[in-house]
Write an enzyme that holds these catalytic residues in place. Structure first.
Site, PDB file in Angstrom:
ATOM      1  N   GLU A 120      27.664 -18.463  66.481  1.00 54.31           N
ATOM      2  CA  GLU A 120      27.151 -17.910  65.233  1.00 54.31           C
ATOM      3  C   GLU A 120      26.119 -16.824  65.509  1.00 54.31           C
ATOM      4  O   GLU A 120      25.106 -17.058  66.156  1.00 54.31           O
ATOM      5  CB  GLU A 120      26.523 -19.010  64.370  1.00 54.31           C
ATOM      6  CG  GLU A 120      26.113 -18.516  62.996  1.00 54.31           C
ATOM      7  CD  GLU A 120      25.562 -19.607  62.110  1.00 54.31           C
ATOM      8  OE1 GLU A 120      25.881 -19.625  60.913  1.00 54.31           O
ATOM      9  OE2 GLU A 120      24.800 -20.456  62.614  1.00 54.31           O
ATOM     10  N   TRP A 128      15.450 -20.076  55.902  1.00 52.72           N
ATOM     11  CA  TRP A 128      14.773 -18.904  55.350  1.00 52.72           C
ATOM     12  C   TRP A 128      15.688 -17.927  54.617  1.00 52.72           C
ATOM     13  O   TRP A 128      15.214 -16.983  53.994  1.00 52.72           O
ATOM     14  CB  TRP A 128      14.028 -18.144  56.457  1.00 52.72           C
ATOM     15  CG  TRP A 128      14.762 -17.942  57.756  1.00 52.72           C
ATOM     16  CD1 TRP A 128      14.573 -18.644  58.915  1.00 52.72           C
ATOM     17  CD2 TRP A 128      15.784 -16.971  58.062  1.00 52.72           C
ATOM     18  NE1 TRP A 128      15.396 -18.174  59.903  1.00 52.72           N
ATOM     19  CE2 TRP A 128      16.150 -17.149  59.416  1.00 52.72           C
ATOM     20  CE3 TRP A 128      16.412 -15.969  57.314  1.00 52.72           C
ATOM     21  CZ2 TRP A 128      17.122 -16.375  60.039  1.00 52.72           C
ATOM     22  CZ3 TRP A 128      17.386 -15.196  57.927  1.00 52.72           C
ATOM     23  CH2 TRP A 128      17.725 -15.395  59.281  1.00 52.72           C
ATOM     24  N   ASN A 129      16.993 -18.142  54.642  1.00 50.90           N
ATOM     25  CA  ASN A 129      17.859 -17.106  54.086  1.00 50.90           C
ATOM     26  C   ASN A 129      17.990 -17.161  52.561  1.00 50.90           C
ATOM     27  O   ASN A 129      18.114 -16.128  51.919  1.00 50.90           O
ATOM     28  CB  ASN A 129      19.239 -17.136  54.749  1.00 50.90           C
ATOM     29  CG  ASN A 129      19.912 -18.481  54.653  1.00 50.90           C
ATOM     30  OD1 ASN A 129      19.266 -19.524  54.627  1.00 50.90           O
ATOM     31  ND2 ASN A 129      21.228 -18.481  54.599  1.00 50.90           N
ATOM     32  N   CYS A 156      25.295 -18.890  56.071  1.00 46.98           N
ATOM     33  CA  CYS A 156      26.056 -19.846  56.871  1.00 46.98           C
ATOM     34  C   CYS A 156      27.557 -19.718  56.655  1.00 46.98           C
ATOM     35  O   CYS A 156      28.342 -20.061  57.539  1.00 46.98           O
ATOM     36  CB  CYS A 156      25.591 -21.265  56.574  1.00 46.98           C
ATOM     37  SG  CYS A 156      25.667 -21.691  54.820  1.00 46.98           S
ATOM     38  N   LYS A 189       9.726 -29.224  52.746  1.00 47.49           N
ATOM     39  CA  LYS A 189       9.156 -28.441  53.836  1.00 47.49           C
ATOM     40  C   LYS A 189       9.996 -27.178  53.982  1.00 47.49           C
ATOM     41  O   LYS A 189      11.084 -27.200  54.560  1.00 47.49           O
ATOM     42  CB  LYS A 189       9.150 -29.265  55.132  1.00 47.49           C
ATOM     43  CG  LYS A 189       8.333 -28.629  56.265  1.00 47.49           C
ATOM     44  CD  LYS A 189       9.138 -27.589  56.981  1.00 47.49           C
ATOM     45  CE  LYS A 189       8.351 -26.914  58.073  1.00 47.49           C
ATOM     46  NZ  LYS A 189       8.995 -25.653  58.522  1.00 47.49           N
ATOM     47  N   GLY A 226      19.883 -25.536  58.008  1.00 51.80           N
ATOM     48  CA  GLY A 226      19.314 -24.731  59.075  1.00 51.80           C
ATOM     49  C   GLY A 226      20.250 -24.633  60.254  1.00 51.80           C
ATOM     50  O   GLY A 226      21.472 -24.737  60.119  1.00 51.80           O
ATOM     51  N   GLU A 285      23.434 -29.375  56.444  1.00 58.35           N
ATOM     52  CA  GLU A 285      24.218 -28.184  56.138  1.00 58.35           C
ATOM     53  C   GLU A 285      23.837 -27.154  57.190  1.00 58.35           C
ATOM     54  O   GLU A 285      22.742 -26.574  57.158  1.00 58.35           O
ATOM     55  CB  GLU A 285      23.896 -27.688  54.720  1.00 58.35           C
ATOM     56  CG  GLU A 285      24.970 -26.798  54.135  1.00 58.35           C
ATOM     57  CD  GLU A 285      24.747 -25.348  54.496  1.00 58.35           C
ATOM     58  OE1 GLU A 285      25.443 -24.883  55.426  1.00 58.35           O
ATOM     59  OE2 GLU A 285      23.921 -24.698  53.877  1.00 58.35           O
ATOM     60  N   LEU A 286      24.732 -26.947  58.151  1.00 63.31           N
ATOM     61  CA  LEU A 286      24.399 -26.182  59.355  1.00 63.31           C
ATOM     62  C   LEU A 286      25.153 -24.854  59.388  1.00 63.31           C
ATOM     63  O   LEU A 286      25.405 -24.248  58.361  1.00 63.31           O
ATOM     64  CB  LEU A 286      24.673 -27.041  60.588  1.00 63.31           C
ATOM     65  CG  LEU A 286      24.026 -28.446  60.549  1.00 63.31           C
ATOM     66  CD1 LEU A 286      24.406 -29.246  61.782  1.00 63.31           C
ATOM     67  CD2 LEU A 286      22.515 -28.344  60.405  1.00 63.31           C
TER      68      LEU A 286
END
Length: 493
Positions: A386, A152-153, A285, A176, A229, A251-252
């Site tokens: 985080e 969502w960022n 992130c 999605k 996410g 990509e975390l």
């Protein structure tokens, strides 16, 4: 009256099969501003089936690479045309600054132009094979139906990271978006349709991860998952995808070290420290949430940083003068405040902020004061986990070896910053830091031309750059015999 955004499946607007919907709240006003279909397994099935038809038998599979490129160029033009509207949708959805989101959306067309330019340059090779009377060559082919799941960022930018290379490589997609930020994804799909993309090439389903995301990930016709996410979400997706040997790009999160040496230009380093953690309200992130400062300048630098950050303007994200906006979701807002309490309990010294932000001009938004903790140890939770908010941990280090040891002592490995006036150090430090991205005398810069991704618990695979298009392709080896007579069939050639 809230706006309604239907899903987009097989070139048409679509509601959830069971008619269900959900609401999206403006993080600044606290009001419901939009509604979306609440997709579930039946909707995932329809979207995947449409993407499969487009890939296997639709016009998409018959287009030449140059024809695909023209569609990507057209989509880029339409995004550029509607950039103001798309940025406004994102601000309503996630509460980030209009200046930030307008800059992002304005840059997104370049992703589609760059990968459109690569679409007709996907070349195989003729191999000088060591077998007589044999011609061998390679082909690079698309994977098939891909699922893109975004956070969502930065909704549109994260979607472009996946769609631009994947579409250039001739894959089809089901996108999605996060249930908190779905509006711009629907708008993007409609622009793709306007650009002339055949039905089924880009589909958008909206809803919750467990209800529609999970069926997409586990669907047997899906060949690839691209996910941005949380670490937990990435774990679940990777485990599910592994059962069917699907390709995965993850990509975390990160806990990036922003390292300031005593020979750095301190004015620039101050700006880099602020950019690393307070820009985007820390909801990124690559946030430089661990600020490592060399002993000799630590006290002075932290003092100057507190004075600088204290001037940050908090408020309405739709105003160009605002520098720190609200936190996007209620759950994230409470999580940030919990981590502030944890840091205080651990003995970190709060030099700035450390509480909710309230007052005139903040509406009903979920605001957290820009927060700086000093005398943080790297074994504290505030330095290891985080936070994903405007909370900075300042850590002392002695020398280069100490800085490397502290920076690498993390379960994450996404990014790092190095601030120094020493050219040897500027070249050597990036080699020693176990991360995917290193910025030297700068921070938080991205480009469609440069690979983006992390190591360790920060994920796998790369987005952006020529590396990204290879993430959406597989290599086929073709053997052609030119021999006049087939040799002994019982012996491998």
């Amino acid at each position: 009256m809230p706006q309604h955004f239907p899903m987009f499946i097989d070139g048409r607007d679509a509601e959830a099969a069971d008619g269900a919907s959900f609401e999206s709240t403006d993080p600044y006003t606290g009001e419901v501003w939009a509604t979306f279909p609440r997709g579930r397994a039946a909707d995932a099935e329809l979207a995947v089936a449409a993407a499969r038809r487009a890939f296997e038998s639709g016009p998409w599979s018959r287009l030449t690479p140059s024809a695909r490129a023209k569609l990507l160029f057209k989509l880029a033009d339409l995004i550029e045309r509607d950039a103001d509207r798309l940025a406004e949708l994102e601000v309503r959805d996630n509460g980030k600054l209009i200046a930030e989101m307008r800059a992002q959306v304005g840059y997104i067309p370049e992703y589609f132009r760059y990968f459109g330019g690569l679409a007709d340059k996907i070349e195989g090779a003729v191999l000088p094979i060591d077998k007589a009377d044999t011609f061998n060559y390679t082909l690079h082919e698309p994977l098939g139906v891909c699922v893109a799941i975004t956070a969502w960022n930065s909704p549109l930018l994260l979607a472009a990271n996946k769609l631009a290379p994947g579409l250039a490589a001739a894959n089809t997609f089901v996108l999605k978006p996060s249930e908190f930020t779905s509006a711009s994804a629907v708008a993007l799909a409609r622009l793709a349709h306007e650009a002339g993309f055949p039905p089924g090439v880009l589909n958008v389903v909206t809803g919750y991860g467990g209800e529609v995301g999970a069926p997409l990930v586990s669907h047997p016709d899906v060949a690839k998952i691209g996910f941005t996410g949380s670490e937990l979400g990435g774990q679940k997706i990777n485990e599910s995808a592994a059962r069917d040997f699907k390709h995965v790009t993850l990509e975390l999160g990160g806990k990036s070290a922003n390292i300031v040496f005593d020979d750095a230009n301190l004015d620039n380093a101050l700006k880099g420290a602020v950019s690393g953690i307070f820009a985007a309200t820390g909801q990124t992130c690559v946030a430089g949430s661990r600020l490592l400062v060399q002993d000799g300048i630590y006290d002075e630098f932290v003092e100057r940083l507190v004075a600088f950050a204290k001037q940050a303007r908090i408020g309405d994200p739709k105003l160009r003068t605002t520098q720190v906006g609200p936190v996007t979701t209620t759950a994230q807002y409470e999580k940030i405040l919990d981590y502030i309490r944890i840091a205080k309990d651990e003995g970190a010294i709060c030099r700035l902020g450390g509480a909710r932000a309230t007052g005139e001009g903040l509406g009903q938004g979920q605001f957290v004061q820009p927060t700086i903790f000093a005398e943080v140890r790297n074994d504290m939770r505030i330095a290891r986990e985080e936070v994903f908010g405007p909370v900075l941990s300042c850590i002392r280090f002695k020398d280069e070896d100490d800085a490397v040891a502290i920076a690498n002592d993390s379960p994450y490995g996404l990014a790092a910053g190095v601030w120094t006036g020493n050219i040897r150090r500027a070249i050597d430090m990036p080699k020693r830091l176990r991360v995917g991205i290193v910025w030297v005398n700068m921070y938080r810069a991205v480009s469609f031309m440069s690979p983006f991704g992390g190591t360790k618990r920060s994920g796998m695979g790369r987005e952006n750059g020529a590396d990204a298009i290879r993430e959406y392709m597989q290599t086929k080896s073709v053997w052609v015999s030119t021999a006049r007579e087939t040799p002994d069939p019982f012996v491998i050639r």
